[in-house]
Write a protein that holds these residues in place. Sequence first.
Motif, PDB file in Angstrom:
ATOM      1  N   SER A 124     171.779  10.292  21.024  1.00 59.32           N
ATOM      2  CA  SER A 124     172.873   9.895  21.299  1.00 59.32           C
ATOM      3  C   SER A 124     173.311   9.835  22.818  1.00 59.32           C
ATOM      4  O   SER A 124     174.304   9.185  22.919  1.00 59.32           O
TER       5      SER A 124
ATOM      6  N   SER B 251     172.943  17.632  15.668  1.00 57.40           N
ATOM      7  CA  SER B 251     172.155  16.485  16.675  1.00 57.40           C
ATOM      8  C   SER B 251     170.949  17.095  17.196  1.00 57.40           C
ATOM      9  O   SER B 251     170.897  17.440  18.437  1.00 57.40           O
TER      10      SER B 251
ATOM     11  N   TYR C 278     173.964  20.623  19.166  1.00 62.03           N
ATOM     12  CA  TYR C 278     172.956  20.253  19.640  1.00 62.03           C
ATOM     13  C   TYR C 278     171.754  21.215  19.722  1.00 62.03           C
ATOM     14  O   TYR C 278     171.539  21.683  20.826  1.00 62.03           O
TER      15      TYR C 278
ATOM     16  N   GLY D  98     181.603  11.675  12.327  1.00 57.16           N
ATOM     17  CA  GLY D  98     182.097  13.108  11.799  1.00 57.16           C
ATOM     18  C   GLY D  98     183.391  13.547  12.396  1.00 57.16           C
ATOM     19  O   GLY D  98     184.186  14.233  11.706  1.00 57.16           O
ATOM     20  N   ARG D  99     183.687  13.133  13.567  1.00 60.40           N
ATOM     21  CA  ARG D  99     185.110  13.458  13.996  1.00 60.40           C
ATOM     22  C   ARG D  99     186.202  12.966  13.085  1.00 60.40           C
ATOM     23  O   ARG D  99     187.360  13.427  12.632  1.00 60.40           O
TER      24      ARG D  99
ATOM     25  N   SER E  61     183.001  19.094  15.127  1.00 62.02           N
ATOM     26  CA  SER E  61     182.193  19.360  16.541  1.00 62.02           C
ATOM     27  C   SER E  61     180.836  18.801  16.147  1.00 62.02           C
ATOM     28  O   SER E  61     180.269  18.515  14.906  1.00 62.02           O
ATOM     29  N   VAL E  62     179.912  18.710  17.236  1.00 60.92           N
ATOM     30  CA  VAL E  62     178.685  18.424  17.137  1.00 60.92           C
ATOM     31  C   VAL E  62     177.720  19.518  17.845  1.00 60.92           C
ATOM     32  O   VAL E  62     178.180  20.040  18.979  1.00 60.92           O
TER      33      VAL E  62
ATOM     34  N   ASN F 208     173.179   7.005  16.564  1.00 57.24           N
ATOM     35  CA  ASN F 208     173.438   8.385  16.597  1.00 57.24           C
ATOM     36  C   ASN F 208     174.739   8.610  17.355  1.00 57.24           C
ATOM     37  O   ASN F 208     175.392   9.615  16.719  1.00 57.24           O
TER      38      ASN F 208
ATOM     39  N   GLU G 177     178.172  10.848  15.429  1.00 59.57           N
ATOM     40  CA  GLU G 177     179.066  11.845  15.793  1.00 59.57           C
ATOM     41  C   GLU G 177     180.499  11.500  15.954  1.00 59.57           C
ATOM     42  O   GLU G 177     181.139  12.321  15.616  1.00 59.57           O
TER      43      GLU G 177
ATOM     44  N   ASN H  29     181.054  18.549  10.293  1.00 57.44           N
ATOM     45  CA  ASN H  29     180.475  18.732  11.231  1.00 57.44           C
ATOM     46  C   ASN H  29     179.189  17.871  11.504  1.00 57.44           C
ATOM     47  O   ASN H  29     178.805  17.108  10.604  1.00 57.44           O
ATOM     48  N   VAL H  30     178.549  17.631  12.835  1.00 53.91           N
ATOM     49  CA  VAL H  30     177.170  16.957  13.006  1.00 53.91           C
ATOM     50  C   VAL H  30     176.172  17.850  13.392  1.00 53.91           C
ATOM     51  O   VAL H  30     176.560  18.377  14.611  1.00 53.91           O
TER      52      VAL H  30
ATOM     53  N   SER I 133     172.566  13.739  13.171  1.00 57.92           N
ATOM     54  CA  SER I 133     172.534  12.664  14.453  1.00 57.92           C
ATOM     55  C   SER I 133     171.264  13.143  15.078  1.00 57.92           C
ATOM     56  O   SER I 133     170.377  13.080  14.458  1.00 57.92           O
TER      57      SER I 133
END
Length: 262
Positions: free
Chosen positions: A159, A196, A254, A180-181, A251-252, A173, A177, A193-194, A155
């Motif tokens: 976002s 970002s 960052y 992904g969830r 999860s994301v 973006n 996310e 997972n993502v 991502s």
Amino acid sequence: MTSSHSPVPASDPACDPATTPPAAAPLAGRDVVIVGGGSGIGLEVARRAVAAGARVVLGGRNEDKLAAAAQSLGDRAGWGAVDTTDKESLARFFDGIERIDHLFTPAASYRVGPMLELSDGDAESPFVSKFWGQYHAVKYAAPRLTENASVVLMSGAASVRPPAAAPAYVACNAAIEGLGRGLAVELAPVRVNVVSPGTVDGNLWAQRPAEVREASFAQYGRDSLLHRPGTEREIAEAVLFLFTNTFMTGSVLYPDGGYALR
């Protein structure tokens, strides 16, 4: 990979996941597929995975770039041509792969800009390439994912904190996310997972005009807590963390130098 240009990397008995303690070498003997692995963050992930004992298959549209990248990685790397906007191409690509322990999908090509300036086609391009491209990549990869596999989607920190007027890109973006969830729920116990990232000083920005690149990096430096763009190495390390941390899913992450503050 079943591409006529490059076979699936041969298994290495010394890196057999059945005999290698996971905690000691979590990627040794694992099969990693990177759609978008011919350059940039994808290639950096491939380098690190191979160095950790994994076998990798690189996918992308540019065959010359893929062949050169795979050759640079050695005999545990293969490659195959694939266009993520073409479902038949994705089906052929994944038909040539027997098993996948880790999948990373950074490949995308799109236009960004203000809603009132972009054509409808350009505005839709992030969804066509980046959202649906990753959606369909995971769909066609799913039958080959091992029980303990992981998927990492790509991502971007826009976002949650848009850097400029580009609403369709921002929404894309955010949608990834959410994807992904949703996939983490559907594919469990496969982990999804993502990653970002924020602005990254690497292959993508190197292709843009110097004045645009320098202005964007300066703005990002002002807006982020670490006052600089990231590096491909730093983003690749985040991806490998998501590959190997067996308690992370849905999860994301960052890696953005304190831009999104998430």
